[in-house]
Design a protein around this motif. Structure first.
Motif, PDB file in Angstrom:
ATOM      1  N   ARG A  64       0.840  -1.199   0.000  1.00 21.95           N
ATOM      2  CA  ARG A  64       0.000   0.000   0.000  1.00 21.95           C
ATOM      3  C   ARG A  64       0.881   1.257   0.000  1.00 21.95           C
ATOM      4  NH1 ARG A  64      -4.517   2.931  -1.094  1.00 21.95           N
ATOM      5  NH2 ARG A  64      -5.031   4.403   0.558  1.00 21.95           N
ATOM      6  N   ALA A  65       1.938   1.241   0.783  1.00 20.14           N
ATOM      7  CA  ALA A  65       2.836   2.389   0.873  1.00 20.14           C
ATOM      8  C   ALA A  65       3.513   2.654  -0.469  1.00 20.14           C
ATOM      9  CB  ALA A  65       3.889   2.146   1.942  1.00 20.14           C
ATOM     10  N   ARG A  66       3.869   1.605  -1.194  1.00 17.97           N
ATOM     11  CA  ARG A  66       4.530   1.777  -2.490  1.00 17.97           C
ATOM     12  C   ARG A  66       3.620   2.516  -3.471  1.00 17.97           C
ATOM     13  NH1 ARG A  66       3.804  -1.044  -6.822  1.00 17.97           N
ATOM     14  NH2 ARG A  66       2.737  -2.715  -5.672  1.00 17.97           N
ATOM     15  N   LYS A  67       2.335   2.142  -3.500  1.00 21.67           N
ATOM     16  CA  LYS A  67       1.389   2.776  -4.414  1.00 21.67           C
ATOM     17  C   LYS A  67       1.134   4.236  -4.028  1.00 21.67           C
ATOM     18  CE  LYS A  67      -1.002  -1.605  -5.283  1.00 21.67           C
ATOM     19  NZ  LYS A  67      -2.266  -2.368  -5.083  1.00 21.67           N
ATOM     20  N   THR A  71       2.225   7.874  -5.976  1.00 21.57           N
ATOM     21  CA  THR A  71       1.282   8.955  -6.264  1.00 21.57           C
ATOM     22  C   THR A  71       1.741  10.250  -5.636  1.00 21.57           C
ATOM     23  OG1 THR A  71      -0.497   7.312  -6.228  1.00 21.57           O
ATOM     24  CG2 THR A  71      -1.148   9.612  -6.187  1.00 21.57           C
ATOM     25  N   ARG A  72       2.211  10.171  -4.410  1.00 18.71           N
ATOM     26  CA  ARG A  72       2.681  11.364  -3.699  1.00 18.71           C
ATOM     27  C   ARG A  72       3.852  12.018  -4.421  1.00 18.71           C
ATOM     28  NH1 ARG A  72       6.765  13.880  -1.540  1.00 18.71           N
ATOM     29  NH2 ARG A  72       6.876  14.410   0.665  1.00 18.71           N
ATOM     30  N   CYS A  73       4.796  11.216  -4.902  1.00 19.16           N
ATOM     31  CA  CYS A  73       5.952  11.760  -5.623  1.00 19.16           C
ATOM     32  C   CYS A  73       5.533  12.367  -6.962  1.00 19.16           C
ATOM     33  CB  CYS A  73       6.996  10.670  -5.840  1.00 19.16           C
ATOM     34  SG  CYS A  73       7.786  10.101  -4.316  1.00 19.16           S
ATOM     35  N   ASP A  74       4.572  11.752  -7.615  1.00 24.62           N
ATOM     36  CA  ASP A  74       4.130  12.247  -8.914  1.00 24.62           C
ATOM     37  C   ASP A  74       3.232  13.469  -8.794  1.00 24.62           C
ATOM     38  OD1 ASP A  74       5.516  10.276 -10.260  1.00 24.62           O
ATOM     39  OD2 ASP A  74       3.782   8.950 -10.469  1.00 24.62           O
ATOM     40  N   MET A  75       2.290  13.432  -7.850  1.00 20.53           N
ATOM     41  CA  MET A  75       1.276  14.475  -7.747  1.00 20.53           C
ATOM     42  C   MET A  75       1.719  15.674  -6.910  1.00 20.53           C
ATOM     43  SD  MET A  75      -1.153  13.165  -9.562  1.00 20.53           S
ATOM     44  CE  MET A  75      -1.553  11.549 -10.245  1.00 20.53           C
ATOM     45  N   GLY A  76       2.601  15.453  -5.940  1.00 26.26           N
ATOM     46  CA  GLY A  76       3.095  16.551  -5.127  1.00 26.26           C
ATOM     47  C   GLY A  76       2.126  17.006  -4.047  1.00 26.26           C
ATOM     48  N   ASP A  77       2.431  18.150  -3.459  1.00 30.53           N
ATOM     49  CA  ASP A  77       1.630  18.705  -2.365  1.00 30.53           C
ATOM     50  C   ASP A  77       0.430  19.453  -2.955  1.00 30.53           C
ATOM     51  OD1 ASP A  77       0.531  19.891  -0.158  1.00 30.53           O
ATOM     52  OD2 ASP A  77       2.414  20.713   0.605  1.00 30.53           O
ATOM     53  N   LYS A 266      -5.767   5.648  -8.296  1.00 26.25           N
ATOM     54  CA  LYS A 266      -6.916   5.033  -8.955  1.00 26.25           C
ATOM     55  C   LYS A 266      -8.154   5.878  -8.696  1.00 26.25           C
ATOM     56  CE  LYS A 266      -9.008   0.449  -9.467  1.00 26.25           C
ATOM     57  NZ  LYS A 266      -8.972  -0.962  -9.008  1.00 26.25           N
ATOM     58  N   PHE A 267      -8.733   6.449  -9.785  1.00 25.22           N
ATOM     59  CA  PHE A 267      -9.856   7.359  -9.600  1.00 25.22           C
ATOM     60  C   PHE A 267     -10.735   7.385 -10.842  1.00 25.22           C
ATOM     61  CE2 PHE A 267     -11.959  11.446  -9.869  1.00 25.22           C
ATOM     62  CZ  PHE A 267     -12.479  11.594  -8.589  1.00 25.22           C
ATOM     63  N   PRO A 268     -12.077   7.492 -10.651  1.00 25.12           N
ATOM     64  CA  PRO A 268     -12.793   7.330  -9.378  1.00 25.12           C
ATOM     65  C   PRO A 268     -13.104   5.860  -9.141  1.00 25.12           C
ATOM     66  CG  PRO A 268     -14.314   7.992 -11.107  1.00 25.12           C
ATOM     67  CD  PRO A 268     -12.972   7.884 -11.762  1.00 25.12           C
ATOM     68  N   SER A 269     -12.916   5.408  -7.915  1.00 21.18           N
ATOM     69  CA  SER A 269     -13.154   4.007  -7.601  1.00 21.18           C
ATOM     70  C   SER A 269     -13.578   3.866  -6.143  1.00 21.18           C
ATOM     71  CB  SER A 269     -11.873   3.194  -7.836  1.00 21.18           C
ATOM     72  OG  SER A 269     -12.027   1.867  -7.386  1.00 21.18           O
TER      73      SER A 269
END
Length: 314
Positions: A64-67, A71-77, A266-269
């Motif tokens: 779960r942390a890997r996924k 996303t956090r690294c790609d999407m940012g703050d 993953k959106f929207p799900s």
């Protein structure tokens, strides 16, 4: 006649979905994906972590942390940027296709009185120029070569083209380009997603408030309407309060799953997420309050800078 509201500086326009060798379809779900990241407990946790290992320990799941970390690294703050700025800096690249936008083009016109040998020569040259140029720039999209007789009536031409394309795609479904992140195709509708967001915002603003009051403020039901300030012992609204409580409880669970899936890209799900973090409404409320104040200030600055300059009277 109602006057059209001017586009604000923080609103996206059609041109924001296309850059040289990069494009994405216009879709309202991109904004909602951004908004659901803002309410995701796992995503907020990832923003507070310095390393993926730290996140894995706090989530209790390395997978779960890997996924979420990806996303956090790609999407940012997402709390310190307006959606338009985020889309231009990150969103388009992540959700877009990194080629020139495919377009229908004519390769060469075939004239009835051309010499046959000369026709083959020129058609071959035009085809090679297309394949080595525009076709390659578009990422070699799955295409079909079609002969269109120009003397046909337009309506008949369009009808036959539609029939031909439908038959080709039915026999061989096209291979579509894939973006780094793709929206899910399902039955989740904008109205329900917006209701989820409104409810979570209302609950975060008043964490200790009864659930039915938050539901009433969020206007999640057109059938069960109650004054959120009504007395609890009002017998006339008892059934409506009961139904709003049930509806809000379900909607809150849906919102959590949607937000936690968004944190994993993953959106929207509403797929059930193992190791999903629960909403911490007091903490989320404080985070959203700070974010909203910053966002309001930033939009005011943009509005002022975009306002027409008035020359001082001499």
């Amino acid at each position: 006649m109602a006057t059209k509201r001017p586009r604000q500086a923080w609103h996206l326009s059609g041109t924001d979905f296309t850059q040289p060798r990069l494009y994405a379809r216009q879709d309202w779900r991109f904004l909602l994906f951004f908004q659901f990241l803002r309410i995701s407990p796992s995503y907020a946790l990832a923003l507070d972590c310095e390393r993926e290992q730290e996140l894995a320990e706090r989530l209790g799941s390395a997978d779960r942390a890997r996924k979420v970390w990806r996303t956090r690294c790609d999407m940012g703050d997402v709390f310190t940027v307006l959606f338009k700025d985020w889309w231009q800096a990150r969103g388009l690249s992540l959700f877009g296709i990194h080629t020139a936008k495919p377009r229908v083009v004519g390769i060469r016109r075939l004239r009835p009185n051309e010499d046959a040998d000369e026709r083959r020569k020129r058609v071959g040259a035009a085809y090679r120029r297309f394949v080595e140029g525009r076709y390659r720039e578009q990422g070699n999209p799955d295409s079909v070569l079609i002969s269109v007789p120009l003397g046909m009536k337009p309506a008949l031409m369009v009808r036959q083209l539609k029939q031909l394309l439908a038959a080709v795609q039915a026999e061989h479904p096209p291979e579509l380009p894939v973006a780094a992140y793709a929206l899910e195709e399902n039955k989740l509708r904008e109205a329900r997603l917006l209701a989820c967001l409104r409810l979570i915002y209302k609950r975060s603003a008043r964490p200790d408030e009864e659930l039915w009051r938050a539901a009433a403020r969020a206007k999640i039901s057109e059938t069960h309407v109650v004054d959120p300030l009504a007395k609890k012992k009002d017998a006339k609204s008892a059934e409506a309060r009961r139904m709003l409580t049930i509806m809000a409880s379900r909607l809150s669970r849906d919102a959590l799953m949607i937000a936690e899936n968004a944190a994993a890209g993953k959106f929207p799900s509403m797929e059930v997420v193992a190791h999903a973090q629960p909403f911490d409404f007091p903490t989320l409320g404080q985070r959203l309050k700070v974010m909203s104040a910053w966002e309001k200030k930033r939009k005011k600055e943009l509005a002022q800078s975009a306002a027409p300059k008035v020359e001082a009277e001499h």
